[in-house]
Scaffold this motif. Structure first.
Motif: not given
Lengths: 309, 423
Positions: B86, B89, B92, B114-115, B118-119, B138, B140, B185-186, B189-190
């Motif tokens: 929690a 990013t 984290q 996923s955020g 990515l980070a 994700t 990505r 949110y991402a 959407h995805d």
């Protein structure tokens, strides 16, 4: 008149920081992060001294980060100075425009309106798929005049840049407080009508201070983004802004160095809370913060002042 | 001894046993990062943490079935350090650095958001530390970049949406009206974009009647349910998870949403043990892979279900499976590297070399590290329909989709693949 010792103390602090960063490599990241957030809190300190509490500094913090981020991501710019300047300009411009509206409000209305504006940015970013929605996107590693600031072996150059930036901002703020416009801050907080009778425009003064705070938050956001290497809309979320206000109160408004100290202590307590009580770090962090507020009602800086007195 | 005491005492005994072993070989320290607080903790974070604890202990005791019967990682005991995911990013990334620099972990396993993945990925690269993502969805991560130190043992979110569309085509071949309700949110959407593209490719005559995107963690979906009901949708797709998904089920079922349309819940499996028969019959559910009721009847799955139920008094849900899979993946890579190194302790580069393109067995069957230059896993997946039997919600009409049918080939972006290859 007493000799102004703050500039020499700030420069001494810079030297001390640079040496500490050299011998304690594992704390460079946290230090850089604390300076990024500290810059934003420095802007809040200016507003607090003027009697204004902005619950929306996340707006400029996020805007600065996204300005630097989009420039880095879509145009491949990695030069840290350029990114920081662009971030400061973007945030400053936004603050200048929104300031026209906000400079007319005080108290809770100012706080809530600033919060609402930052949540609008959050909402827009969440909806923008090209910017990664809530997942955000990564920033390329920053450089300075073509030289890398971070690599596997060292993040020292970025730390140095952050320290120089932090001390420069603190110095600038210190001198600003000694200008006529700067000296208006406590006057506006205490009695606006008298300030108007003295011939100064309160609205214009508040507007300028709001823009300065916005620029600092924008630069702080860009610096944080570069350090972390990732940005997302969470930076504009109201909890982020709330954290800045909290750190500002924790630091105290006694000195231009207080925001950086407060910010570092906050990060330090939080990281140890994560490490030692992963299941209840919020409780540990909250308790520590509550104790500080209870025993140091004027903020952490009162510790420094008490010793000097 | 009271039941409450058994677990801590057993844990400390295990710790003593582990420290006794440690004198022979230094422990392999893993930083485990999952949500321990906040909305994702209940449905994802805590089952994942439980799975990690269970597997690490069983491995240290040598109690896992073959091919994982050797103790620890090639004889080295496993030590876990937990961190809460929690906080966003920035925090984290900060805590990841602490795990590597101050806690000196040998590997990091984790990340549901996923955020966060990515980070963390570029930071893992900078710190040069083996990092295994177990859950985030994700595509990505390995499609926009390539990494040496980062692996993901769970499949991407694209697979969930594509398989959901295939299942809809099988059970409702004549449906024409499709709707969606996903979080704004991402992930929402995805998931919806992938599902929409897949269903349009597979069933060209469908029409999207409405796509509802309520606020993440809103909790109340009265207006959205009304919109779905009046849209006349025959199929409703939802990637809601956790409390939001449970709220949708509890608020939508009494209003007839689940009887009027076939509702597809891509993460529905996590709600099944808790809501049981309150999940209406006819609901289509997925588990983001061959986990839970969709898992094959292999020895590892049997072990996981039995020991998880014995210890936590509840069936393991997919996050526990995925965490188990991640740790077993490292073990498989470690021991392969150790064998190649003549039985000596392998270094990190050797572990990474044997992890790339690895095939290993997990509780959900064979996992192949086939995408992202050997760093991204592919698995088959499955969907099924809920049926009530003797007061239990069970999953029937299960269809399996092999990995190559629901994942893009190497080098092709999921987004492009869904639009072109499914036709």
């Amino acid at each position: 008149m007493k000799k102004d010792r703050t500039p020499s103390l700030l420069l001494a602090a810079l030297v001390a920081l640079l040496i500490l960063g050299l011998v304690l490599p594992e704390w460079r990241f946290l230090g850089t992060l604390a300076i990024g957030k500290g810059l934003t809190v420095l802007g809040l300190l200016l507003l607090l001294r003027t009697g204004l509490v902005s619950f929306g500094q996340g707006l400029y913090y996020c805007l600065g980060a996204y300005a630097a981020g989009t420039l880095g991501q879509f145009w491949g710019t990695t030069d840290a100075l350029l990114l920081l300047v662009v971030a400061g300009l973007a945030a400053g411009l936004a603050a200048a425009i929104l300031g026209i509206l906000l400079a007319a409000y005080r108290g809770i209305f100012f706080s809530m309106l600033s919060l609402a504006l930052s949540m609008i940015l959050y909402g827009l970013l969440v909806k923008s798929a090209a910017l990664g929605s809530t997942d955000g996107f990564n920033l390329p590693a920053p450089t300075l005049f073509g030289l890398p600031l971070v690599s596997h072996d060292s993040r020292y150059p970025l730390f140095v840049l952050a320290c120089v930036l932090g001390v420069a901002a603190a110095l600038a703020m210190h001198y600003y407080f000694r200008t006529p416009l700067g000296r208006l801050s406590p006057a506006i907080r205490d009695n606006e009508i008298r300030v108007e009778y003295l011939g100064a425009s309160v609205r214009a003064a508040v507007h300028v201070k709001y823009v300065i705070a916005g620029i600092l938050a924008g630069v702080g956001g860009a610096l944080t983004g570069m350090t972390v290497g990732h940005i997302d809309p969470e930076m504009a979320y109201w909890t982020t802004s709330g954290e800045f206000v909290f750190v500002a109160i924790l630091s105290g408004t006694g000195s231009v160095a207080a925001p950086f100290l407060g910010s570092f202590i906050f990060e330090l307590v939080r990281t140890f809370a994560y490490e030692y009580s992963p299941n209840s770090w919020q409780l540990a962090l909250g308790t520590a913060m509550l104790l500080i507020i209870v025993f140091l009602p004027a903020g952490l800086w009162s510790l420094v002042q008490r010793r000097r007195a | 001894m009271s039941k409450k005491l058994i677990v801590p005492v057993a844990l400390s005994l295990a710790a003593i046993a582990a420290s006794a072993q440690a004198q022979e070989a230094p422990p392999f320290k893993i930083g485990v990062v999952t949500f321990l607080s906040g909305a994702p903790a209940g449905p994802f974070g805590v089952p994942a943490r439980n799975g990690a604890e269970l597997v690490a202990e069983a491995l240290n005791d040598g109690a896992m079935p073959a091919p994982y019967a050797t103790k620890g990682f090639g004889g080295r005991p496993i030590e876990l350090v937990f961190i809460d995911e929690a906080g966003g990013t920035t925090k984290q990334v900060s805590e990841y650095r602490n795990l590597v620099q101050r806690q000196n972990v040998d590997a990091v396993v984790g990340y549901i958001s996923s955020g966060d993945c990515l980070a963390i990925a570029p930071v893992a690269e900078e710190m040069r530390k083996l990092t295994v993502f177990f859950d985030c969805g994700t595509p990505r991560i390995f499609e926009d970049a390539s990494y040496k130190y980062v692996f993901r043992t769970g499949a991407t979110g694209t697979m969930d949406s594509v398989a959901a569309a295939m299942y809809v085509k099988e059970i409702k071949p004549n449906a024409t009206k499709i709707a969606g309700i996903n979080q704004n949110y991402a992930w929402g959407h995805d998931s919806w974009n992938d599902f929409e593209a897949a269903i349009k490719a597979l069933m060209p005559s469908v029409q999207i009647v409405t796509s509802q995107m309520p606020k993440f963690l809103a909790g109340q979906y009265g207006a959205e349910i009304s919109a779905l009901l009046t849209s006349g949708a025959e199929v409703v797709h939802s990637s809601f998870w956790g409390g939001d998904m449970e709220a949708l089920v509890l608020q939508g079922a009494p209003r007839g949403l689940f009887s009027k349309s076939t509702v597809v819940l891509t993460t529905g499996e996590t709600a099944l043990p808790k809501l049981n028969t309150r999940v209406p019959e006819g609901t289509v559910i997925g588990a983001r892979g061959p986990y839970g009721p969709f898992a094959p009847d292999n020895a590892i799955n049997q072990w996981l279900v039995k020991s998880y139920e014995d210890r936590y008094n509840v069936r393991p849900t997919y996050p526990a499976y995925k965490m188990t899979q991640a740790i077993l993946g490292i073990k498989a890579a470690y021991e392969k590297a150790q064998a190649a190194n003549g039985g000596k302790t392998p270094n990190q580069d050797q572990i990474i070399a044997s992890f790339e393109h690895l095939e290993f067995e997990g509780p959900g069957g064979t996992v192949r590290m086939a995408l992202g230059k050997g760093h991204q896993a592919v698995l088959g997946t499955a969907y099924g329909t809920v049926k009530h039997e003797n007061g239990q919600a069970v999953v029937t009409n299960v269809r399996y989709y092999p990995a190559e049918k629901v994942n893009p080939p190497e080098g092709v972006k999921s987004e492009d693949w869904v639009k072109t290859a499914l036709k």
